[in-house]
Motif scaffolding. Structure first.
Motif, PDB file in Angstrom:
ATOM      1  N   LEU A 166       1.868   1.629  -3.589  1.00  0.00           N
ATOM      2  CA  LEU A 166       0.869   2.055  -4.220  1.00  0.00           C
ATOM      3  C   LEU A 166       0.779   3.682  -4.301  1.00  0.00           C
ATOM      4  O   LEU A 166       0.315   4.397  -5.284  1.00  0.00           O
ATOM      5  N   ASP A 167       0.871   3.908  -3.082  1.00  0.00           N
ATOM      6  CA  ASP A 167       0.722   5.495  -2.762  1.00  0.00           C
ATOM      7  C   ASP A 167       1.907   6.406  -3.297  1.00  0.00           C
ATOM      8  O   ASP A 167       1.874   7.453  -3.668  1.00  0.00           O
ATOM      9  N   LEU A 206       0.732  -1.220   0.067  1.00  0.00           N
ATOM     10  CA  LEU A 206      -0.043   0.003  -0.082  1.00  0.00           C
ATOM     11  C   LEU A 206       0.865   1.233  -0.048  1.00  0.00           C
ATOM     12  O   LEU A 206       0.560   2.517  -0.845  1.00  0.00           O
ATOM     13  N   HIS A 233      -8.903  -4.013  -0.932  1.00  0.00           N
ATOM     14  CA  HIS A 233      -8.580  -2.620  -0.412  1.00  0.00           C
ATOM     15  C   HIS A 233      -8.198  -1.942  -2.205  1.00  0.00           C
ATOM     16  O   HIS A 233      -8.930  -0.790  -2.300  1.00  0.00           O
ATOM     17  N   VAL A 234      -7.372  -2.601  -2.829  1.00  0.00           N
ATOM     18  CA  VAL A 234      -7.014  -1.804  -4.031  1.00  0.00           C
ATOM     19  C   VAL A 234      -8.083  -1.827  -5.001  1.00  0.00           C
ATOM     20  O   VAL A 234      -8.405  -0.994  -5.629  1.00  0.00           O
ATOM     21  N   ARG A 235      -8.913  -2.734  -5.077  1.00  0.00           N
ATOM     22  CA  ARG A 235     -10.215  -2.809  -6.071  1.00  0.00           C
ATOM     23  C   ARG A 235     -11.137  -1.533  -5.801  1.00  0.00           C
ATOM     24  O   ARG A 235     -11.585  -0.730  -6.435  1.00  0.00           O
ATOM     25  N   ALA A 236     -11.145  -1.386  -4.219  1.00  0.00           N
ATOM     26  CA  ALA A 236     -11.961  -0.243  -3.797  1.00  0.00           C
ATOM     27  C   ALA A 236     -11.421   1.142  -4.363  1.00  0.00           C
ATOM     28  O   ALA A 236     -12.047   2.064  -4.525  1.00  0.00           O
ATOM     29  N   ARG A 237     -10.165   1.202  -4.115  1.00  0.00           N
ATOM     30  CA  ARG A 237      -9.505   2.495  -4.513  1.00  0.00           C
ATOM     31  C   ARG A 237      -9.139   2.537  -5.944  1.00  0.00           C
ATOM     32  O   ARG A 237      -9.194   3.803  -6.619  1.00  0.00           O
ATOM     33  N   CYS A 238      -8.994   1.561  -6.711  1.00  0.00           N
ATOM     34  CA  CYS A 238      -8.667   1.564  -8.108  1.00  0.00           C
ATOM     35  C   CYS A 238      -9.242   0.467  -8.792  1.00  0.00           C
ATOM     36  O   CYS A 238      -8.559  -0.566  -9.151  1.00  0.00           O
ATOM     37  N   PRO A 239     -10.775   0.586  -9.306  1.00  0.00           N
ATOM     38  CA  PRO A 239     -11.427  -0.598  -9.655  1.00  0.00           C
ATOM     39  C   PRO A 239     -10.642  -1.318 -10.726  1.00  0.00           C
ATOM     40  O   PRO A 239     -11.035  -2.555 -11.053  1.00  0.00           O
ATOM     41  N   THR A 242     -13.436 -10.836  -4.524  1.00  0.00           N
ATOM     42  CA  THR A 242     -12.560 -10.175  -5.256  1.00  0.00           C
ATOM     43  C   THR A 242     -12.915 -10.321  -6.846  1.00  0.00           C
ATOM     44  O   THR A 242     -12.227 -11.144  -7.541  1.00  0.00           O
TER      45      THR A 242
END
Length: 135
Positions: free
Chosen positions: A53-54, A50, A79-85, A104
């Motif tokens: 990724l930031d 994470l 978590h990644v899916r929620a931020r970057c579908p 997922t």
């Protein structure tokens, strides 16, 4: 063995984030990815992933499911899916895929042990699908 369509769209080789707590497994994946012409960055757990990724541009994630710490690979993927579908995510585990079922959707699974060529072909397909959708 670069995915030239994806590279041409961004002007640089795609960056693959490899997340695995087992150093030798992670390094072997990084080596295969780099030999295929991609750029690889690595993290030993979901928290490191994470942070990366930031901090930088990541084009796809290849993560083990079972990792120590408060967040495993499934939680990382969610978590990644929620931020970057539209982020391409490839999960891996030595356990059966059915044992790793989760919410997922759209995330691919690669059973361990895997061949380097299978890893690269799967990542190339994920990246190619993403570049086709974004056009």
């Amino acid at each position: 063995m670069r995915n030239l369509r994806t590279e041409a769209a961004s002007g640089r080789p795609p960056v693959i984030l490899v997340v695995d707590d087992e150093a030798i497994v992670r390094l072997l994946a990084v080596e295969a990815i780099e030999e295929a012409g991609y750029t690889a960055v690595q993290a030993e757990d979901a928290e490191d992933a994470l942070r990366l990724l930031d901090a930088r541009q990541i084009d796809a994630i290849f993560t083990d499911i079972r990792m120590p710490g408060p967040m495993d690979g499934l939680a990382l993927a969610a978590h990644v899916r929620a931020r970057c579908p539209d982020m391409p995510i490839l999960l891996t585990s030595g356990h059966r895929q059915e044992d790793c079922a989760s919410a997922t959707a759209g995330v691919l699974f690669l059973q361990k042990p895997y061949r380097a060529a299978t890893l690269i072909a799967t990542l190339a397909a994920l990246l190619d699908a993403r570049s086709t959708v974004s056009r």
